[in-house]
Design a protein around this motif. Sequence first.
Motif, PDB file in Angstrom:
ATOM      1  N   ARG A   1       0.811  -1.214   0.000  1.00  0.00           N
ATOM      2  CA  ARG A   1       0.000   0.000   0.000  1.00  0.00           C
ATOM      3  C   ARG A   1       0.851   1.274   0.000  1.00  0.00           C
ATOM      4  O   ARG A   1       0.641   2.168  -0.817  1.00  0.00           O
ATOM      5  CB  ARG A   1      -0.932  -0.010   1.210  1.00  0.00           C
ATOM      6  CG  ARG A   1      -1.883   1.188   1.258  1.00  0.00           C
ATOM      7  CD  ARG A   1      -2.913   1.020   2.348  1.00  0.00           C
ATOM      8  NE  ARG A   1      -3.737  -0.170   2.136  1.00  0.00           N
ATOM      9  CZ  ARG A   1      -4.660  -0.579   2.997  1.00  0.00           C
ATOM     10  NH1 ARG A   1      -4.873   0.097   4.117  1.00  0.00           N
ATOM     11  NH2 ARG A   1      -5.379  -1.656   2.740  1.00  0.00           N
ATOM     12  N   VAL A   2       1.847   1.348   0.925  1.00  0.00           N
ATOM     13  CA  VAL A   2       2.601   2.597   1.065  1.00  0.00           C
ATOM     14  C   VAL A   2       3.673   2.721  -0.012  1.00  0.00           C
ATOM     15  O   VAL A   2       3.709   3.692  -0.772  1.00  0.00           O
ATOM     16  CB  VAL A   2       3.223   2.694   2.474  1.00  0.00           C
ATOM     17  CG1 VAL A   2       4.097   3.945   2.585  1.00  0.00           C
ATOM     18  CG2 VAL A   2       2.128   2.723   3.533  1.00  0.00           C
TER      19      VAL A   2
ATOM     20  N   ASP B   1       4.624   0.506  -2.723  1.00  0.00           N
ATOM     21  CA  ASP B   1       4.175   0.294  -4.103  1.00  0.00           C
ATOM     22  C   ASP B   1       2.996   1.207  -4.466  1.00  0.00           C
ATOM     23  O   ASP B   1       2.988   1.854  -5.513  1.00  0.00           O
ATOM     24  CB  ASP B   1       3.768  -1.166  -4.309  1.00  0.00           C
ATOM     25  CG  ASP B   1       4.977  -2.088  -4.380  1.00  0.00           C
ATOM     26  OD1 ASP B   1       6.090  -1.564  -4.535  1.00  0.00           O
ATOM     27  OD2 ASP B   1       4.802  -3.311  -4.269  1.00  0.00           O
ATOM     28  N   GLY B   2       2.004   1.263  -3.554  1.00  0.00           N
ATOM     29  CA  GLY B   2       0.787   1.987  -3.887  1.00  0.00           C
ATOM     30  C   GLY B   2       0.960   3.490  -3.916  1.00  0.00           C
ATOM     31  O   GLY B   2       0.534   4.162  -4.855  1.00  0.00           O
ATOM     32  N   TRP B   3       1.582   4.038  -2.843  1.00  0.00           N
ATOM     33  CA  TRP B   3       1.664   5.492  -2.742  1.00  0.00           C
ATOM     34  C   TRP B   3       2.951   6.053  -3.329  1.00  0.00           C
ATOM     35  O   TRP B   3       2.928   7.035  -4.069  1.00  0.00           O
ATOM     36  CB  TRP B   3       1.537   5.931  -1.287  1.00  0.00           C
ATOM     37  CG  TRP B   3       0.194   5.604  -0.687  1.00  0.00           C
ATOM     38  CD1 TRP B   3      -0.907   5.129  -1.328  1.00  0.00           C
ATOM     39  CD2 TRP B   3      -0.164   5.715   0.693  1.00  0.00           C
ATOM     40  NE1 TRP B   3      -1.936   4.939  -0.461  1.00  0.00           N
ATOM     41  CE2 TRP B   3      -1.527   5.299   0.814  1.00  0.00           C
ATOM     42  CE3 TRP B   3       0.494   6.122   1.844  1.00  0.00           C
ATOM     43  CZ2 TRP B   3      -2.207   5.273   2.019  1.00  0.00           C
ATOM     44  CZ3 TRP B   3      -0.181   6.123   3.053  1.00  0.00           C
ATOM     45  CH2 TRP B   3      -1.521   5.694   3.136  1.00  0.00           C
ATOM     46  N   LEU B   4       4.070   5.457  -2.981  1.00  0.00           N
ATOM     47  CA  LEU B   4       5.349   6.051  -3.373  1.00  0.00           C
ATOM     48  C   LEU B   4       5.718   5.730  -4.815  1.00  0.00           C
ATOM     49  O   LEU B   4       5.908   6.628  -5.633  1.00  0.00           O
ATOM     50  CB  LEU B   4       6.451   5.576  -2.425  1.00  0.00           C
ATOM     51  CG  LEU B   4       6.302   6.030  -0.960  1.00  0.00           C
ATOM     52  CD1 LEU B   4       7.458   5.519  -0.126  1.00  0.00           C
ATOM     53  CD2 LEU B   4       6.227   7.554  -0.866  1.00  0.00           C
TER      54      LEU B   4
ATOM     55  N   ASN C   1       4.119   3.386  -7.350  1.00  0.00           N
ATOM     56  CA  ASN C   1       3.020   3.464  -8.325  1.00  0.00           C
ATOM     57  C   ASN C   1       2.271   4.792  -8.237  1.00  0.00           C
ATOM     58  O   ASN C   1       1.802   5.328  -9.247  1.00  0.00           O
ATOM     59  CB  ASN C   1       2.051   2.300  -8.117  1.00  0.00           C
ATOM     60  CG  ASN C   1       2.721   0.956  -8.359  1.00  0.00           C
ATOM     61  OD1 ASN C   1       3.713   0.878  -9.084  1.00  0.00           O
ATOM     62  ND2 ASN C   1       2.191  -0.102  -7.762  1.00  0.00           N
ATOM     63  N   GLY C   2       2.135   5.319  -6.983  1.00  0.00           N
ATOM     64  CA  GLY C   2       1.441   6.587  -6.826  1.00  0.00           C
ATOM     65  C   GLY C   2       2.167   7.729  -7.498  1.00  0.00           C
ATOM     66  O   GLY C   2       1.554   8.597  -8.141  1.00  0.00           O
ATOM     67  N   THR C   3       3.498   7.746  -7.340  1.00  0.00           N
ATOM     68  CA  THR C   3       4.288   8.791  -8.001  1.00  0.00           C
ATOM     69  C   THR C   3       4.162   8.688  -9.515  1.00  0.00           C
ATOM     70  O   THR C   3       4.004   9.697 -10.217  1.00  0.00           O
ATOM     71  CB  THR C   3       5.767   8.671  -7.578  1.00  0.00           C
ATOM     72  OG1 THR C   3       5.857   8.779  -6.158  1.00  0.00           O
ATOM     73  CG2 THR C   3       6.606   9.755  -8.235  1.00  0.00           C
TER      74      THR C   3
END
Length: 652
Positions: free
Chosen positions: A601-602, A604-607, A609-611
């Motif tokens: 979540r943090v 992969d998801g936010w940093l 993939n999110g970036t």
Amino acid sequence: MEKIYLTIILAPLMGALIAGLFGRQIGRSGAHWVTIIGVAISFGLSLYSFYQHVWGGLPTFNGAVYTWAATDSFHFDVGFLIDHLTVLMMVVVTGVSLMVHIYTIGYMADDPGYQRFFSYISLFTFSMLMLVMANNLMQLFFGWEAVGLVSYLLIGFWFKRETAIFANLKAFLVNRVGDFGFLLGIAAILMYANTVDYATFFERLPALAGTTIQVWPGVDWSLPTVIAILLFIGAMGKSAQVPLHVWLPDSMEGPTPISALIHAATMVTAGIFMVARFSPLYELSDAALSFIMVIGAVTALFMGLLGLVQNDIKRVVAYSTLSQLGYMTVALGASAYSAAIFHLMTHAFFKALLFLAAGSVIIAMHHEQDIRKMGGLWKYMPVTFVTFLIGSLALIGFPGTAGFYSKDSIIMAVEASNLPGATFAYWAVLLGVFVTAFYTFRMFFLVFFGKERMDEHTRSHLHESPKVVTWPLIALAVPSLIVGYFAIEPLLFGGFFGESIKVMPEHGAMASLQAHFHGAAAMLLHGLTSPVVWLSLAGVALAALMYLWQPDTLPALTARVLAWPKRILDGAYGFDDFNNVVFGAGSRVLGRGLWRVGDVRVIDGWLVNGTAALVAALSGQWRKLQTGYLYHYAFVMILGLIGLMTWIVFVR
């Protein structure tokens, strides 16, 4: 002498490097010769150093070889402290190691990892020598971690076995728990004494005796007590004291020679040696001494009880090591440091003998280790039989053997101690005598007497092991019999250790023993009437009754009557189950949670993939501004110019 000390250290290391790096080039014989010669040189020079320091009048050597690192405040040196305690340990370590090296030629003859094994055991010897010869905590910690690393390699030597991989990982992880406490203790010494040098720290100890610190807010703790307990937590891991004992029985997954080396002269004795070396610190804390004594007593009795239900010949001997380490630890807690080191020495000889003799049996039985599938081996293996008997008698403290003098000295010292916990410790080690005698001779009778329970193919090929295996057995049997008689008076009452070990006058256990000691022969005669000897003989008699005279009825009847206690012993008191649930399953649950929340979540998801998604979204919008029409770009330039002029006029 400094060059001799360096040679003692470096000879096994050179043998290990040559066998490890050039094993294919020098072959199998080259690998065992180069390592045996290296350890033999180390043993010979250790004997010479022993002679020079004990009888030659050579003073204690305390000096640095070179400075590894330095700051404005302190130095990290590589150096040696060679006194009577050190030279005794050097002789024990190199002597037992030499016997193990020779024995390995026969035991590992058909193993494809022959050269690698010799490299590892020689490296093990080097690591232990670095530990016992150190004059500072940095070098001690290097040797401490090095024996842990090499034990990891050796326990998992047969790395294609899943059980071996689990065993070496277990040993490594459990010792990390102990080493964390050990490292905190070293950090506390460095913080408050501003040194890692033994001599300097001992000089500054009196000034620190009254210092208190707050481990928890509002609760004052004595600084020496905190440091002593933290260091002992490290010893609990290395010397396998409850509850950090769980790795040692599983270390049997390694080849038998390394079992002998780990259990007799190297890794497990490191903690005992360390506490004895730091006796000036431990003498300042009755709380730490009582803690040590109770832990040792629990280990001595309850680990011995586990030996009653073991059927693997190596595991029986392994649990006896746990129990005997408990005896040494109890002696340390009673301020009987000399008795602990004395038992360490005698135990090294007879425990190495028992493991190597067990290995001889395993060779003859085509690597069968279940004692229930043996029997009647005495007529096929007379040398192994006699040497195994000597080792067993020494282990149970039979009168006149080395174990008699060292174990009885510990029991009498604990009886004379007035520290809190001494009464419990005395009854625990006294009852442990009966338990030790019973499981030792249960194993002995099942292996060498009674009907032959092996298959016909194995029975038809039974014979004595080759001389390269039996010679080390004979060499170890001699000190297992006689070294106690000759060593007890100088080691315990002759001031052998001198300034190496310090005992406060109020801790008078050994002084009480000295007042009643009238020579080794008198102690032998007095021992014949002591409860220790009679409990030992009672254990042997009960084992004979159950496994020689009534082998078909009494063991099965006892198992039914004592079914509930047996289940507890079979489960090893649930330590492994607890560790598997709390630390094994718990750490897996925690790991999965951290992976799902933190990684998926943090990170992969936010940093990550999110970036990427944010950049894609922004670029998608900015891309719309790139129309390719000139009048659009001119319009933007006019807006920019208007904005710039507005800022100049109204803002500046």
